[in-house]
Design a protein around this motif. Sequence first.
Motif, PDB file in Angstrom:
ATOM      1  N   SER A  77      -9.946   2.659   4.469  1.00  0.00           N
ATOM      2  CA  SER A  77      -8.914   3.610   4.879  1.00  0.00           C
ATOM      3  C   SER A  77      -9.587   4.950   5.121  1.00  0.00           C
ATOM      4  O   SER A  77     -10.230   5.492   4.209  1.00  0.00           O
ATOM      5  N   THR A 103      -1.601   6.528   4.205  1.00  0.00           N
ATOM      6  CA  THR A 103      -2.938   6.020   4.468  1.00  0.00           C
ATOM      7  C   THR A 103      -3.157   5.898   5.974  1.00  0.00           C
ATOM      8  O   THR A 103      -2.181   5.857   6.737  1.00  0.00           O
ATOM      9  N   GLN A 125       0.891  -1.170   0.000  1.00  0.00           N
ATOM     10  CA  GLN A 125       0.000   0.000   0.000  1.00  0.00           C
ATOM     11  C   GLN A 125       0.924   1.213   0.000  1.00  0.00           C
ATOM     12  O   GLN A 125       1.609   1.462   0.995  1.00  0.00           O
ATOM     13  N   GLY A 148      -6.565   8.088   2.339  1.00  0.00           N
ATOM     14  CA  GLY A 148      -5.851   7.291   1.338  1.00  0.00           C
ATOM     15  C   GLY A 148      -6.749   6.195   0.777  1.00  0.00           C
ATOM     16  O   GLY A 148      -7.946   6.119   1.070  1.00  0.00           O
ATOM     17  N   SER A 149      -6.131   5.339  -0.016  1.00  0.00           N
ATOM     18  CA  SER A 149      -6.900   4.325  -0.751  1.00  0.00           C
ATOM     19  C   SER A 149      -7.311   3.164   0.154  1.00  0.00           C
ATOM     20  O   SER A 149      -6.548   2.748   1.032  1.00  0.00           O
TER      21      SER A 149
END
Lengths: 779, 79
Positions: free
Chosen positions: A531, A486, A482, A534-535
């Motif tokens: 999250s 995040t 990742q 973030g993604s």
Amino acid sequence: MGREDYEGKKLYMLIVSSPENLAALDTHVGNLSKLADPRTLGSGELDAIVENTPATVMISTIDTSEASSVEAMQIAAYQLLAGNDARTLRILDNVLTYIIPVENPSPRDRYVSWYNTVRSRIPKSDPNAAEHNPPWGVGNDSNHYQLDPNRDMVPLQMREGRAKVELIRKWRPELALDIHEMGAESTFFFPPYPEPYNTNLPNDTLKKWWEIYAQDMRKQFDERGWQYFSGESFGSPFLGMHTLYTQYHGMIGILFEQAAGSGGLVLEREDGSLLTLRDRIQHHVTGIMSYLDTTVEKRPELHRDFYEFFRSSMNGVPDVEHKAYAFPPDDDPNKMSQFIQSLLAHGIEVQRTTEAFSAPRAKGYYTENTERHDFPAGTYLVSLQQPLSRLANAVLEKEPYHSIPVFYDISVWALPYQYGIDGYWMNDVPRVPTEPVAQPPKLRGEIAGGRAGFAYVWPYRGALDAAAAYRLAESGVSLYLQPGPTVLDGTSYDAAFVAPVADNDESFHDTVKAVVEEIPVQVKAVSTGYSSEGSDLGSGSMQPVGKPAVAVLTRDGTDTSAWGSFYFFFDEMYRLPFTPITAQQLSEADLSRYNTIIIPDGGQSVRRGEIRGKPYEWYFRKEGTQHLKDWVARGGTLITVKGGTAFASGEGGELTSTKSLGLTKETPGAILRVEARNQSPLTAGYPSNFHVLSRNTRLFSAGDAGRSVLSYVDAGAMNVAGYLLEEDEAKLAGTDFLMTETIGKGRVIMFAEDPNLRNQWTHLHQLIFNAILFGPLVR
Amino acid sequence: MHPFKLLGTALCLLGAQLMPGLAAAQDTRVPDSTYNRDVPTIQDVLDFEPPERFASFYETEKLLHRWAARITRARNSTC
């Protein structure tokens, strides 16, 4: 601490003295320890210790394939054990002699075993004979991992060096006799050494002793008509080598260098004369006896100067303004643990602050200005008001002073740069509560939150986090990077590894647990893929980490030490599976079982602006090069380093369009800044610019079909520390440190410089892991 | 010089010439030294003495153990 080398061979030291001295051994060594720590010396004790304590001499060599050294030490040992003449008895009465005949067993055994397989009944003096031309990896002084312990005395990562320091600190030798060999066309060297010296040492005292000892040595050699030289070679501020290192523990470090070349039992020199093993041994034995005789003569003065070394170190290093170093905690606990472990292995005293403090005037490794700096509780302090202040400053100072631009091996080595640690120095020891540090910070692996409902997540802060990812992926666990930043389940991550439950079978929970028990990383079990910043964990931005199947080129063609760095990296430091493979196998074998192949530095070597040896393309030949290129085109990841990159370049094996731009004129070691040119998973875990080591440097730039990932910054902003000529800085500016180029379905990842020199630059280990784990992401 | 001592010296020299290993070993020793014969030589322990050939690590290890076990002047220490 290993009391064996990496092949399980024991490291022995023979202590020889009179029976009376041996009966009082503990008392004598205890008294010498008081001299080495003036805080423990009672009032009025000094004179009695000087009068009643035998001197201590350590005789050893770390370079055990320099073959006459070991034989000479055995003969010297017999002399002291069996001699009943007046000279020998006098030495026994006045000296505790510590003999370490095989300080580095692996190269000794490699050499002797090999030599016995090629020797003849009549020894061959012909330099072309097989017995004078050992194969790759034999006849050098590297340990099992093909790493040279005689360059390891700054980070002290190797068992051999750590054992030496343990012995020094336990037995307190005052004189070190380091027994070596050199090229056949020379004669015999003993000190004085010439400049440059390390300014942390009491050089006037050392010069006095080099000369005192040299006087009898010259007489002994003159009487026998033997040639010698001194005062011309082997001077250096670098303390990575054993002889020079001993002087930071108060010893007089004496180097013997006997002409030998390829050695054997007899060798013909260029002038036709014969150099025999007997001659080489006689010279060393005569030298050892001379230095023991002089030690007897000068025993009280040697004791007093030994004490003076430590006494004069107690209020900081003479003529050095700063008095302390401070190292704030690092995000990556592994880096700090390794750093503190090195300091403690040297015997350097370290404290940890229990409260925050502020230093009004501090200067840092990465800043130009002296300014106020605030430090949190938990900051590590190294005060220079301690017995080993000279050693502490020598391994921590930003760069050494070279009185003349003469470099033996390397010109810069500060530990914080090697480990990537931030740090500062100041002219006063901070007044802040501290506690002594006896052990490096303990690294604990744990899984917080028990069994994961959605995924296991751990931050990508350092090399151990990547090592855990390697081990899991290699075990068949499906995982992702990742790239961050995040926030997952309330925790912020710059970048993180994620192993989702949904992508793996039931057994993976046990696999994660087993890996965390072996590799101390902090894993969190999360129950959601959401999250808050973030993604999310189901996003397409998650980067898959493939299963590594790594081969590393070894043996003919590779630089032994460059190979050894990878050998140690995989096998010893991170305990990761990989396959060592030769150029012949790489040229012919079915390579489909590997998805990553590493070609370490090698082929031609660079030294002082010159290229020597045969390039890699000579070893691979056209067919082998094409075989390798075909493997890359089918989807393989080829990682090349320095000489390997020259092979991959358009001027070498033509695997890529990378341009080879020649060499620097002289880069004996400079710490230089590079910057990221493009966003790439290959630089995950690093800021946009950071420091690397440049040494004996080759210059490259990405070709028309390639891509620059990291480049040296502009001249003027490039040099962080170390020696760098203006013309070399101009040449380096803008050239590439890390490049990629795709070939078919595969790619070549190219390092211009070795990011893993001697496996000492752990700061750059993430770059290696990134290339392996994320290489397939390179497009 | 006492005649028997002279004879002894002559026999030793002759013996040394017939046994090149022994002669070579004496070459590498310290001149004018005398030795306690109770202390095993390298030759006694290894069946050869430098510079005839090189001692392997295990031969040196054997030597150190033998010496440390039998001699009051020595103590062996592993690191």
